[in-house]
Design a protein around this motif. Structure first.
Motif, mmCIF file in Angstrom:
data_model
loop_
_atom_site.group_PDB
_atom_site.id
_atom_site.type_symbol
_atom_site.label_atom_id
_atom_site.label_comp_id
_atom_site.label_asym_id
_atom_site.label_seq_id
_atom_site.Cartn_x
_atom_site.Cartn_y
_atom_site.Cartn_z
ATOM 1 N N HIS A 58 0.775 -1.065 0.052
ATOM 2 C CA HIS A 58 -0.154 0.215 -0.012
ATOM 3 C C HIS A 58 0.799 1.107 -0.135
ATOM 4 O O HIS A 58 2.046 1.173 0.198
ATOM 5 N N LEU A 59 0.310 2.203 -0.165
ATOM 6 C CA LEU A 59 0.940 3.850 -0.224
ATOM 7 C C LEU A 59 1.517 3.948 1.093
ATOM 8 O O LEU A 59 0.654 3.460 2.153
ATOM 9 N N HIS A 60 2.654 4.598 1.271
ATOM 10 C CA HIS A 60 3.172 5.073 2.444
ATOM 11 C C HIS A 60 3.815 6.541 2.557
ATOM 12 O O HIS A 60 5.034 6.839 2.572
ATOM 13 N N THR A 61 2.612 7.195 2.097
ATOM 14 C CA THR A 61 3.110 8.592 2.025
ATOM 15 C C THR A 61 3.747 9.210 3.284
ATOM 16 O O THR A 61 3.184 9.070 4.420
ATOM 17 N N GLY A 62 4.819 10.022 3.214
ATOM 18 C CA GLY A 62 5.326 10.493 4.401
ATOM 19 C C GLY A 62 6.803 9.951 4.947
ATOM 20 O O GLY A 62 7.342 10.222 5.832
ATOM 21 N N LYS A 63 6.825 8.466 4.586
ATOM 22 C CA LYS A 63 7.633 7.720 4.868
ATOM 23 C C LYS A 63 9.028 8.066 4.117
ATOM 24 O O LYS A 63 8.917 8.398 2.998
ATOM 25 N N ILE A 64 10.141 7.812 4.858
ATOM 26 C CA ILE A 64 11.575 8.093 4.426
ATOM 27 C C ILE A 64 12.625 6.725 4.693
ATOM 28 O O ILE A 64 12.565 6.290 5.218
ATOM 29 N N ALA A 65 13.046 6.450 3.289
ATOM 30 C CA ALA A 65 14.049 5.413 3.223
ATOM 31 C C ALA A 65 15.487 5.794 2.647
ATOM 32 O O ALA A 65 15.589 6.590 1.940
ATOM 33 N N PHE A 90 18.411 -0.339 -7.163
ATOM 34 C CA PHE A 90 17.735 0.588 -8.014
ATOM 35 C C PHE A 90 16.202 0.175 -8.040
ATOM 36 O O PHE A 90 15.286 1.170 -7.865
ATOM 37 N N HIS A 91 15.968 -1.118 -8.145
ATOM 38 C CA HIS A 91 14.481 -1.377 -8.380
ATOM 39 C C HIS A 91 13.850 -1.456 -6.928
ATOM 40 O O HIS A 91 12.490 -1.129 -6.797
ATOM 41 N N VAL A 92 14.590 -1.455 -5.889
ATOM 42 C CA VAL A 92 14.124 -1.302 -4.560
ATOM 43 C C VAL A 92 13.626 0.258 -4.356
ATOM 44 O O VAL A 92 12.537 0.523 -3.797
ATOM 45 N N VAL A 132 9.661 4.526 -4.210
ATOM 46 C CA VAL A 132 9.105 5.529 -4.873
ATOM 47 C C VAL A 132 7.726 5.387 -5.185
ATOM 48 O O VAL A 132 6.739 6.245 -5.038
ATOM 49 N N ALA A 133 7.506 4.378 -5.833
ATOM 50 C CA ALA A 133 5.876 3.983 -6.421
ATOM 51 C C ALA A 133 4.972 3.993 -5.219
ATOM 52 O O ALA A 133 3.501 4.332 -5.594
#
Length: 350
Positions: free
Chosen positions: A40-47, A58-60, A65-66
């Protein structure tokens, strides 16, 4: 004469073990359904993703980002960092994605990275320790460690320890901060010898450095196996992941730590494989290996899936938790390894 023969046998045996286990893993992968996690979307998270500019990393980064995660890609090649950002923004024009320089072969670089990330971000919710080298020729880092040991394991441990305060502060009851350490199935053939844990990796291997210049490369080759070095580094990752997870669990910190085997993936990691076998691996890779995108799926599962919320200390393959050879070592042995690792770091950075 006996010593060179024994050295040659050790070298060959290490290579045979890693290729046989890799082939067994490939067969299992071929007959196993690839699991694609529902996220699901995780808006606001930083990785933060080490090695996030190419290959699986890169695909991670792209997968995070998706799901509206702000991604900081860490890597040692600035040009690749720029190219990765361009590629991601071609797909997601509004992507929150940055690049910061990080060379895991340098504790100084790791310190600079930590300072930069703390200046840019107030929180980190996901740390993916993905960067690695495999089967590389013998090389020492600027901190005098064998390169597999520092790049794959010790550098990531130092990075994690340096960011642990931020990671603890970023976790909540709803979403525990997640640390994902990318290991490999070959950790099962790695070895841990505490008596030689430090000196086997340091540049003070006298037989190499005191050898006459004419015989140095021969002695060097017999003393060093890149296959064993790679497998050992991946074992170190699994054991340290378990120890840190237990430490954080006892502290009731809202942080989970898990290790993962991404699969047998068609990536540039195999560039150091000997030409005598690389042609066969390239042929197999074309038809049977996972793509880097598929290799990222288990990592993304651990990073974002609600199914593993608060799950910690595990080892995962194809989005499933498996047993590891960690069980072959006592808690006290793993703790000693972790303490020795931390002591090595502190001896270099203080």
């Amino acid at each position: 004469m006996a010593l060179p023969i024994l050295g040659l046998l050790r070298y060959v045996w290490s290579a045979v073990k890693i290729y046989v286990l890799g082939f067994i893993a490939l067969l299992r992968q071929i007959f196993q359904k690839h699991e694609v996690p529902e996220l699901h979307l995780h808006t606001g998270k930083i990785a933060v993703v080490t090695g996030g500019t190419c290959g699986i990393g890169f695909h991670v980064s792209l997968g995070l980002v998706a799901k509206n995660v702000h991604v900081v890609m860490a890597g040692h090649d600035i040009q690749k960092g720029k190219e990765a950002i361009t590629k991601i923004r071609e797909i997601y024009p509004n992507a929150k994605v940055d690049y910061l320089h990080l060379d895991l072969a340098s504790f100084t670089s790791i310190q600079n990275f930590v300072e930069n990330i703390k200046a840019r971000c107030s929180k980190i919710h996901i740390l993916v320790n993905n960067a690695a080298i495999m089967l590389a020729p013998y090389k020492e880092t600027e901190d005098d460690f064998e390169s597999h040991f520092q790049v794959n394991y010790l550098g990531h441990l130092y990075l994690t320890q340096s960011l642990l305060g931020m990671l603890r502060a970023s976790g909540t009851e709803e979403f525990y901060t997640r640390i994902i350490n990318v290991s490999s199935i070959v950790h099962n053939i790695g070895s841990l010898d505490l008596q030689n844990f430090g000196k086997r990796y340091l540049s003070s291997i006298l037989k190499i450095h005191e050898a006459p210049s004419t015989n140095k490369m021969c002695t060097h080759w017999l003393e060093y196996s890149p296959h064993a070095a790679y497998a050992n580094s991946k074992l170190d990752i699994v054991l340290a992941s378990w120890h840190l997870s237990e430490q954080l669990r006892r502290e009731a910190s809202p942080v989970t730590v898990n290790a993962v085997h991404p699969g047998v993936v068609n990536s540039s990691l195999y560039k150091h494989v000997h030409p005598a076998i690389k042609w066969l691996m390239d042929l197999l890779a074309k038809y049977t290996y996972k793509t880097p995108s598929e290799g990222a799926d288990s990592i993304l599962y651990l990073a974002l899936s609600p199914s593993v919320e608060r799950e910690t200390g595990g080892y995962y393959d194809n989005c499933r938790k498996l047993k590891t050879c960690q069980l072959a070592y006592s808690d006290s042995v793993i703790e000693q390894m972790y303490i020795l690792s931390t002591d090595m770091i502190q001896a270099r950075v203080n």
